[in-house]
Structures are given as C-alpha cells and as structure tokens.
Design a protein around this motif. Structure first.
Motif, PDB file in Angstrom:
ATOM      1  N   UNK A 212       0.840  -1.289   0.060  1.00  0.00           N
ATOM      2  CA  UNK A 212       0.042   0.038   0.155  1.00  0.00           C
ATOM      3  C   UNK A 212       0.903   1.115   0.086  1.00  0.00           C
ATOM      4  N   UNK A 213       0.372   2.165  -0.402  1.00  0.00           N
ATOM      5  CA  UNK A 213       1.287   3.573  -0.184  1.00  0.00           C
ATOM      6  C   UNK A 213       1.582   3.923   1.183  1.00  0.00           C
ATOM      7  N   UNK A 214       0.939   3.460   2.160  1.00  0.00           N
ATOM      8  CA  UNK A 214       1.577   3.558   3.484  1.00  0.00           C
ATOM      9  C   UNK A 214       2.471   2.637   4.133  1.00  0.00           C
ATOM     10  N   UNK A 215       3.126   1.684   3.091  1.00  0.00           N
ATOM     11  CA  UNK A 215       3.970   0.829   3.124  1.00  0.00           C
ATOM     12  C   UNK A 215       3.821  -0.537   3.645  1.00  0.00           C
ATOM     13  N   UNK A 216       2.389  -0.899   4.030  1.00  0.00           N
ATOM     14  CA  UNK A 216       1.814  -2.213   4.374  1.00  0.00           C
ATOM     15  C   UNK A 216       2.108  -3.048   3.188  1.00  0.00           C
ATOM     16  N   UNK A 217       2.930  -4.342   3.370  1.00  0.00           N
ATOM     17  CA  UNK A 217       3.071  -5.285   2.128  1.00  0.00           C
ATOM     18  C   UNK A 217       1.612  -6.011   1.904  1.00  0.00           C
ATOM     19  N   UNK A 218       1.367  -6.306   0.522  1.00  0.00           N
ATOM     20  CA  UNK A 218       0.368  -6.679   0.062  1.00  0.00           C
ATOM     21  C   UNK A 218       0.540  -8.226  -0.500  1.00  0.00           C
ATOM     22  N   UNK A 219       0.415  -9.203   0.307  1.00  0.00           N
ATOM     23  CA  UNK A 219       0.685 -10.812  -0.042  1.00  0.00           C
ATOM     24  C   UNK A 219      -0.335 -11.298  -1.087  1.00  0.00           C
ATOM     25  N   UNK A 220      -0.068 -12.257  -1.804  1.00  0.00           N
ATOM     26  CA  UNK A 220      -0.929 -12.857  -2.676  1.00  0.00           C
ATOM     27  C   UNK A 220      -1.233 -11.921  -4.085  1.00  0.00           C
ATOM     28  N   UNK A 221      -0.673 -11.241  -4.170  1.00  0.00           N
ATOM     29  CA  UNK A 221      -0.947 -10.276  -5.488  1.00  0.00           C
ATOM     30  C   UNK A 221      -0.532 -11.205  -6.770  1.00  0.00           C
ATOM     31  N   UNK A 222      -1.593 -10.977  -7.397  1.00  0.00           N
ATOM     32  CA  UNK A 222      -1.313 -11.662  -8.830  1.00  0.00           C
ATOM     33  C   UNK A 222      -1.006 -10.713  -9.772  1.00  0.00           C
ATOM     34  N   UNK A 223       0.461 -10.765 -10.243  1.00  0.00           N
ATOM     35  CA  UNK A 223       0.925  -9.959 -11.215  1.00  0.00           C
ATOM     36  C   UNK A 223       1.293 -10.678 -12.549  1.00  0.00           C
TER      37      UNK A 223
END
Length: 172
Positions: free
Chosen positions: A36-47
């Motif tokens: 996120x823009x606040x720096x929280x990692x986002x797991x499981x993202x499908x890129x």
C-alpha cells in the motif's frame, strides 16, 4: 482517466547483486514487491508478466577481422525475430517475489547476443487500479560493452592514428 489516486505501489527491479544482463540462453534474476502507499505489504498479489524479446539485425560479417564469429548471431543478415508471452506471478505473504526467470523452452527462439529482453509487470490492485512497471535487460556476456572506433583517416597506409575506446555499462 480514473480520477481516483492510486492506493498501492509495486516495485520491480533486477535482483540486488545480480547481473544487469542476461547471458545468451540464460535467465534474469528480478524481484517484485507489492504494498500500500502507507508501506503495508500486500501478499498474494497476482502480477501479470508480459515478456518480449527484441532481436537485432545480424551485423555484416567483418572480412578483415581476426575476432571469432559470434555463433549465437548466425542467421540471415537483417533477420529480426520477435518472441513474446505472458504468465501470472503471485507474490508471497510478505508482498515480495524473487525469481530467476527465462523465456519458456517453447519460445520461438532462444536469447541471442545483442537481443533485448523486455519485462512488463502489471498488477490490478485491491481497488481495481492498474499499476505497471517494466524492465529492459540486454542479452550480453558482460555488464559492460567495449567499442573501439578508428578515426576516418585510419585506412590510409603508413599514417599513425589513435583509436577511440568507449566503455558503456548496461542499465536494466
């Protein structure tokens, strides 16, 4: 044009400490991070990874050079063979992914010296915003290219000359 500001970010880069080039027929190490823009990692993202190999025209053969012929550059003069594909990558629970990647074996042709490997990453974030990053990695044996250029008067016999040497570092 979406008036909403993005809420997420994605970073894509050649892995730290890895070469910024791909050897012929080899692989490239890269890393992805979604957050996120606040720096929280986002797991499981499908890129989505879209890749493309841009060939370069085969250079004319140097008839007076004593250098070995580039076997990887064999082909018809002016030949340019594109190759491309797409696959989905999923980040880990910490929002990151480190991968050693190469075009699949069923690609239309292997990576050859002088080619350029283009990697485009696209991620649709949780609020449906599209975030894109890209990398272009040259296919080379070294992270540097050396070019030796004689001056125009060097073709005259018995005339001394000073060649120009250029060393360039590849950037990915």
């Amino acid at each position: 044009a979406d008036p909403r500001p993005p809420t997420v970010a994605m970073d894509a880069s050649v892995a730290a400490g890895a070469m910024r080039v791909v050897p012929p027929g080899g692989s490239v190490s890269f890393s992805l991070a979604t957050r996120t823009l606040s720096g929280v990692p986002l797991g499981g993202a499908r890129v989505t990874l879209r890749w493309r190999v841009d060939g370069r025209p085969t250079p004319l053969t140097c008839s007076y050079c004593l250098l070995p012929r580039d076997e990887a550059a064999e082909g018809e003069e002016g030949e340019e063979l594109p190759s491309s594909g797409e696959e989905v990558l999923v980040t880990g629970g910490d929002g990151s992914l480190a991968a050693e990647w190469s075009p699949p074996p069923n690609a239309s042709r292997p990576l050859k010296l002088g080619d350029s490997l283009h990697l485009s990453f696209e991620w649709v974030g949780p609020t449906r915003e599209v975030v894109s990053r890209s990398l272009a990695v040259p296919v080379a044996l070294s992270e540097r290219t050396v070019r030796l250029e004689p001056p125009s008067h060097s073709e005259l016999p018995s005339v001394p000359f000073t060649p120009r040497l250029t060393v360039r570092r590849h950037e990915a």
